[in-house]
Design a protein around this motif. Structure first.
Motif, short mmCIF file in Angstrom:
data_model
loop_
_atom_site.label_atom_id
_atom_site.label_comp_id
_atom_site.label_asym_id
_atom_site.label_seq_id
_atom_site.Cartn_x
_atom_site.Cartn_y
_atom_site.Cartn_z
N GLU A 181 38.73 38.20 42.83
CA GLU A 181 38.32 37.37 41.70
C GLU A 181 36.81 37.11 41.69
O GLU A 181 36.19 37.06 40.62
N GLY A 182 36.23 36.95 42.88
CA GLY A 182 34.83 36.51 42.93
C GLY A 182 33.80 37.61 43.07
O GLY A 182 32.62 37.40 42.79
N CYS A 183 34.21 38.81 43.51
CA CYS A 183 33.25 39.88 43.80
C CYS A 183 33.61 41.16 43.03
O CYS A 183 34.03 42.17 43.63
N PRO A 184 33.44 41.17 41.72
CA PRO A 184 33.84 42.34 40.92
C PRO A 184 32.96 43.56 41.14
O PRO A 184 33.33 44.66 40.72
N LEU A 185 31.79 43.40 41.79
CA LEU A 185 30.87 44.52 42.02
C LEU A 185 31.13 45.23 43.34
O LEU A 185 30.40 46.16 43.70
N LEU A 186 32.16 44.82 44.08
CA LEU A 186 32.43 45.37 45.40
C LEU A 186 32.64 46.88 45.33
O LEU A 186 33.43 47.38 44.52
#
Length: 605
Positions: free
Chosen positions: A519-524
């Motif tokens: 949810e918090g790190c969509p650029l992973l």
């Protein structure tokens, strides 16, 4: 308006080519080239650089590419990389391989078995085609192209006389081929002969006498037959030389003294020559006042005397690397610190006679320090980094590996004093715990890259502080067994720009943290989950659902991740390039769908 071309009718070729040149990625250029045939041809004209894997039909590729990309100035071959053929060509090659295979199965004699191998490597014929197809070539790299010889190199250099840069790393080129470079390429500036085992002094001397006046950079490594004779030629001819990198057991003082006295504008010197002594450093200090970067690796004959000469003579020194220099002590490092006030990068690796006092002097005098790396420095203690923290306000990167005497106080001082810190890498420093990293999170707001590998005193409290104070893009907490869900959740909520994450060997990490990361790190893009025993298929599903950019996932020895979880990551991540997992967890369907991106850990022994 439908049916009317509002762009091609008005834009000249030169403007479209300029647009292509300004695009920042190959994918963007490829997409634009599909607009129409005109744009495709113009995009090809804009290409100036080609990268070709030499494992495949490299010779055929040279012939094809030379017809399509006529303005290429730079070509890079790498024998270690594979290439993909266009569909029709690939089909023909596969049919040829099948035919050869059937012949072998029928025990039919093949007149020369080496011919089958040679079709998969860049050959002398390919080099000849390269010279004919790209006569204006300026930069050429041939990395580990083991099937080329002096004959092919000579045929290329005869055609490509504008060559400025040549890298022959790992190529078994003889003296005649290298001599031809000096004969025809009079404007050569950069030369790399690393791991060219077939080369001797005779070939290099001819090259240097042919084009030595223009050479600015030379790199030589593991060439057993290159010695002092070649270096004396370099010293007498290469008056414009600025960069020299040498790894050799054959070169001694005589050759290096000639280089130091003849190449007086030398700026970068990297040496791994076990038979060179302090006399060479004295000559460098006396003659090479423009020296900016010095790397000394594995020297058993250098002492403080040599560094004293460097300090007194090379006031512009900004980058110093000392690796396994057993006889250099605090006195030598202090001489550098006092005299070389422009020092910005310092690495000390395995120099066991350098301790706290030497690094304290760096903190006192080198206030422009930007990057500091201390690797296996058991004698350097807290006081050294206290001094760095007080005075080196510009420090942006700190690397610590196996520094057992450095603890929380030192890192706390760095955090308070060096607030421009962007990169902090710490590995196996067991005296560093939560207090130090909490201070980093509180004061170092510019930190983007944090690595705390096997720091077993660091726990959730540290990552909670980092999540509140920093916006990380890279995080590695592999082996920090006190870190669990709470710490990773704080990172997920506080670092939305996170792209690279390594949480391997975290036994207390579970699915809740995976869901928060999704949810918090969509650029992973890259994640390492190996040895995370609490992560399950459900957690993996939550993670990949919201991370469409994921390209790499390592998940070996995760007992609660099954073949279903592997299939989920394959189906949910269209950009995935590499999955590392046990073979038993890959179903036949997943193997058919994504076999090219799956790597296996060898556990079936």
């Amino acid at each position: 308006m439908r049916g009317r071309d509002m762009i091609n009718a008005h834009l000249p070729d030169e403007l479209i080519v300029e647009v292509f040149r300004r695009l920042d990625s190959k994918a963007s250029r490829d997409s634009c080239s599909l607009v129409c045939k005109r744009w495709l041809s113009l995009e090809r004209l804009s290409r100036t650089t080609l990268h070709i894997g030499a494992s495949g039909t490299a010779d055929l590729f040279v012939s094809l590419l030379s017809r399509r990309f006529t303005n290429v100035r730079s070509v890079h071959f790498d024998e270690r990389l594979s290439i993909s053929l266009p569909t029709k060509i690939g089909r023909r090659r596969r049919q040829k391989r099948c035919a050869l295979s059937s012949k072998a199965d029928d025990k039919t004699d093949i007149s020369d078995p080496s011919e089958v191998v040679e079709t998969w490597c860049l050959s002398d014929a390919g080099l000849a085609l390269l010279g004919e197809g790209f006569p204006r070539l300026e930069k050429l790299s041939l990395i580990w192209c083991s099937n080329i010889s002096s004959v092919g190199l000579r045929s290329l250099t005869e055609k490509c006389r504008s060559l400025r840069s040549l890298d022959l790393q790992g190529c078994y080129i003889g003296d005649q081929g290298v001599a031809s470079v000096g004969e025809f390429c009079k404007h050569l500036k950069d030369l790399s002969l690393r791991f060219c085992e077939g080369l001797t002094d005779a070939g290099l001397v001819e090259l240097v006498f042919g084009c030595g006046k223009s050479l600015k950079s030379i790199a030589i490594a593991t060439c057993a037959k290159i010695g002092d004779i070649s270096m004396e030629a370099v010293g007498s001819q290469c008056i414009s030389l600025q960069t020299l990198s040498l790894e050799s057991e054959s070169i001694q003082d005589r050759g290096m003294l000639a280089v130091a006295r003849g190449c007086k504008i030398l700026k970068v010197l990297k040496l791994q020559c076990i038979n060179v002594t302090d006399d060479v450093l004295k000559a460098v200090g006396a003659s090479c006042s423009s020296l900016e970067q010095l790397a000394l690796n594995g020297f058993q004959k250098f002492t403080d005397v040599g560094l004293l000469s460097i300090g007194h003579g090379c006031k512009k020194l900004s980058n110093l690397t000392l690796t396994d220099c057993a006889y250099i002590t605090d006195n030598g490092l202090e001489a550098i610190a006092i005299n070389c006030k422009e020092l910005t990068h310092l690495e000390i690796n395995g120099c066991h006679n350098i301790g706290t006092t030497g690094l304290e002097s760096v903190g006192k005098y080198c206030m422009n320090l930007i990057e500091l790396a201390l690797l296996y420095c058991q004698r350097i203690g807290n006081n050294a980094l206290l001094e760095i923290g007080r005075n080196c306000k510009l420090l942006q990167a700190l690397h610590l590996v196996d520094c057992s005497s450095i603890g929380d106080d030192a890192i706390h001082s760095i955090a308070r004093g060096c607030r421009n810190l962007k990169k902090l890498h710490i590995r196996r420093c067991y005296e560093i715990g939560d207090m130090a990293i909490v201070a980093v999170g509180e004061y170092c707001k510019s930190l983007t890259d944090l690595s705390l590998r096997f720091c077993d005193r660091v726990g959730d409290e540290a990552l909670i502080a980092v999540g509140r104070g920093c916006s990380l893009t890279h995080l590695n907490v592999s082996g920090c067994h006190q870190i669990g869900d709470d710490g990773i959740i704080a990172i997920a909520r506080g670092c939305p720009r996170l792209t690279h994450l390594d949480v391997s060997v975290l036994q207390n990490l579970g699915d809740i943290a995976m869901a928060e990361l999704g949810e918090g790190c969509p650029l992973l893009k890259d994640i390492v989950l190996s040895h995370c025993r609490q992560v399950t298929d459900a957690g993996l599903s939550h993670l990949v659902r919201s991370c469409p950019l994921l390209e790499s996932c390592h998940m070996v020895y995760c007992p609660r991740i099954t073949s279903h979880g592997v299939a989920t990551i394959v189906s949910s991540c269209p950009n995935m390039k590499k999955i590392l997992v046990e073979k038993a967890k890959v179903s036949e369907r997943t193997q058919r769908r994504a076999g090219s991106i799956i790597s296996y850990l060898c556990v079936d022994l």
